[in-house]
Design a protein around this motif. Structure first.
Motif, mmCIF file in Angstrom:
data_model
loop_
_atom_site.group_PDB
_atom_site.id
_atom_site.type_symbol
_atom_site.label_atom_id
_atom_site.label_comp_id
_atom_site.label_asym_id
_atom_site.label_seq_id
_atom_site.Cartn_x
_atom_site.Cartn_y
_atom_site.Cartn_z
ATOM 1 N N ALA A 227 0.844 -1.189 0.000
ATOM 2 C CA ALA A 227 0.000 0.000 0.000
ATOM 3 C C ALA A 227 0.883 1.244 0.000
ATOM 4 N N ALA A 228 0.430 2.293 -0.672
ATOM 5 C CA ALA A 228 1.146 3.564 -0.638
ATOM 6 C C ALA A 228 0.887 4.262 0.691
ATOM 7 N N SER A 229 1.728 5.198 1.038
ATOM 8 C CA SER A 229 1.478 6.038 2.206
ATOM 9 C C SER A 229 0.676 7.258 1.766
ATOM 10 N N VAL A 230 -0.011 7.883 2.694
ATOM 11 C CA VAL A 230 -0.778 9.085 2.353
ATOM 12 C C VAL A 230 0.150 10.197 1.882
ATOM 13 N N GLU A 231 1.360 10.230 2.399
ATOM 14 C CA GLU A 231 2.326 11.256 1.984
ATOM 15 C C GLU A 231 2.709 11.094 0.512
ATOM 16 N N GLU A 232 2.778 9.863 0.041
ATOM 17 C CA GLU A 232 3.133 9.633 -1.360
ATOM 18 C C GLU A 232 2.058 10.182 -2.296
ATOM 19 N N ILE A 233 0.810 10.092 -1.879
ATOM 20 C CA ILE A 233 -0.272 10.675 -2.677
ATOM 21 C C ILE A 233 -0.177 12.203 -2.626
ATOM 22 N N ALA A 234 0.040 12.729 -1.427
ATOM 23 C CA ALA A 234 0.087 14.181 -1.230
ATOM 24 C C ALA A 234 1.215 14.827 -2.030
ATOM 25 N N ASN A 235 2.319 14.122 -2.206
ATOM 26 C CA ASN A 235 3.444 14.687 -2.957
ATOM 27 C C ASN A 235 3.042 15.029 -4.389
ATOM 28 N N LEU A 236 2.324 14.113 -5.035
ATOM 29 C CA LEU A 236 1.904 14.356 -6.411
ATOM 30 C C LEU A 236 0.882 15.483 -6.474
ATOM 31 N N VAL A 237 -0.041 15.490 -5.537
ATOM 32 C CA VAL A 237 -1.067 16.537 -5.521
ATOM 33 C C VAL A 237 -0.433 17.913 -5.336
ATOM 34 N N THR A 238 0.552 18.001 -4.467
ATOM 35 C CA THR A 238 1.221 19.284 -4.216
ATOM 36 C C THR A 238 1.917 19.792 -5.474
ATOM 37 N N TYR A 239 2.551 18.910 -6.202
ATOM 38 C CA TYR A 239 3.161 19.308 -7.474
ATOM 39 C C TYR A 239 2.108 19.829 -8.447
ATOM 40 N N LEU A 240 1.000 19.101 -8.597
ATOM 41 C CA LEU A 240 -0.047 19.516 -9.527
ATOM 42 C C LEU A 240 -0.674 20.847 -9.132
ATOM 43 N N ALA A 241 -0.669 21.139 -7.829
ATOM 44 C CA ALA A 241 -1.240 22.392 -7.332
ATOM 45 C C ALA A 241 -0.315 23.579 -7.547
ATOM 46 N N SER A 242 0.900 23.332 -7.949
ATOM 47 C CA SER A 242 1.909 24.385 -8.013
ATOM 48 C C SER A 242 2.029 24.998 -9.398
ATOM 49 N N PRO A 243 2.687 26.154 -9.497
ATOM 50 C CA PRO A 243 2.966 26.760 -10.808
ATOM 51 C C PRO A 243 3.840 25.874 -11.692
ATOM 52 N N LEU A 244 4.581 24.952 -11.093
ATOM 53 C CA LEU A 244 5.461 24.080 -11.868
ATOM 54 C C LEU A 244 4.693 23.163 -12.807
ATOM 55 N N ALA A 245 3.422 22.907 -12.508
ATOM 56 C CA ALA A 245 2.621 21.964 -13.295
ATOM 57 C C ALA A 245 1.723 22.675 -14.302
ATOM 58 N N SER A 246 2.149 23.834 -14.777
ATOM 59 C CA SER A 246 1.297 24.667 -15.626
ATOM 60 C C SER A 246 0.939 24.041 -16.969
ATOM 61 N N ALA A 247 1.708 23.073 -17.437
ATOM 62 C CA ALA A 247 1.408 22.424 -18.719
ATOM 63 C C ALA A 247 0.747 21.063 -18.549
#
Length: 263
Positions: A227-247
């Motif tokens: 099973a994944a940890s909740v932090e592993e899910i949160a890491n991807l979400v945080t990236y997508l929420a950021s300006p870095l994921a603009s494309a």
């Protein structure tokens, strides 16, 4: 690579525990002003206070509202009229055979897992469009592709989340707003721990081992075999929420441990 969300307001629904809380914590640590949401006033307030002591870089607010209802969504929007980042995380799951899942079960999953996200996206996207920047993230599931036979109703609701996210991304084309869905696989949240509690008590194994055994038995195509940890899910979400994921928009982003067996 550094993610800086200072000056951004993020609302994470269903964030008093589990994946939602982990997402709220990561966004807060990146500097966002975070709104914690749950149904219980006490539980929501307690989660917000806990988050303040876990490295939050911005403000932390608590708004109790049942987003499974139109009235609850309206009340939440009235208290928080604008957000830059909306994480539609509120969700439920209930293992139940198709022939035992009545209309009430189907409707409950639809209202919590789908309509909460539809209503809040409809409420917040115009404000994001006014400032030409925003992030809307649907927490879907690998079950949206791999419909689980033990809870077909849940899988269908997550397929809908993926479809709504894709449609909204197209609707917001040409703006500074991105809309994506995130597809976790089995994740060791409080809800999954509760589901595995009986097996844990029976075997005496640590919860991580019990969860890994479950994955190997019921989700055999998993590549990480745990099973994944909740932090592993949160890491991807945080990236997508950021300006870095603009494309990155209109995407169904997998954090399923390789479970979905397609290219």
């Amino acid at each position: 690579m550094q993610i800086d969300l200072a000056g951004k307001t993020a609302l994470v629904t269903g964030s008093t525990e589990g994946i939602g809380y982990a997402i709220a914590r990561q966004l807060a640590r990146a500097g966002a002003d975070v709104v914690i949401n749950g149904r219980s006033e006490e539980k929501t307030a307690n989660a917000a206070e806990r988050l303040k002591g876990e490295g939050a870089g911005g403000t932390v607010a608590a708004v109790a509202a049942d987003v499974a209802t139109a009235e609850g969504c309206d009340a939440l929007v009235a208290k928080v009229p604008h957000v830059d980042i909306l994480v539609n995380n509120a969700g439920i799951f209930q293992p139940l055979d198709f022939f035992e899942a009545n209309d009430e079960v189907w409707d409950r999953h639809w209202q919590v897992n789908v309509m909460s996200a539809v209503r809040l996206s409809r409420a917040y996207l115009p404000g994001m469009q006014n400032v030409d920047w925003g992030r809307v993230i649907f927490i879907a599931s690998e079950s949206g592709f791999n419909i689980p036979v033990e809870m077909i109703h849940y899988g269908v609701s997550k397929t809908a989340d993926i479809a709504v996210a894709r449609g909204l991304a197209k609707r917001m084309a040409g703006t500074g707003i991105t809309v994506n869905s995130v597809l976790p696989g089995p994740t060791l949240s409080e809800g999954v721990e509760a589901m595995l509690a009986e097996e844990r008590a029976k075997t005496g194994k640590p919860i991580e081992e019990v969860a890994a055994d479950f994955v190997k038995k019921h989700r055999g195509s998993s590549i990480i075999q745990r099973a994944a940890s909740v932090e592993e899910i949160a890491n991807l979400v945080t990236y997508l929420a950021s300006p870095l994921a603009s494309a990155t928009t209109g995407a169904s982003m997998r954090v399923d441990g390789g479970l979905i067996d397609t290219l």
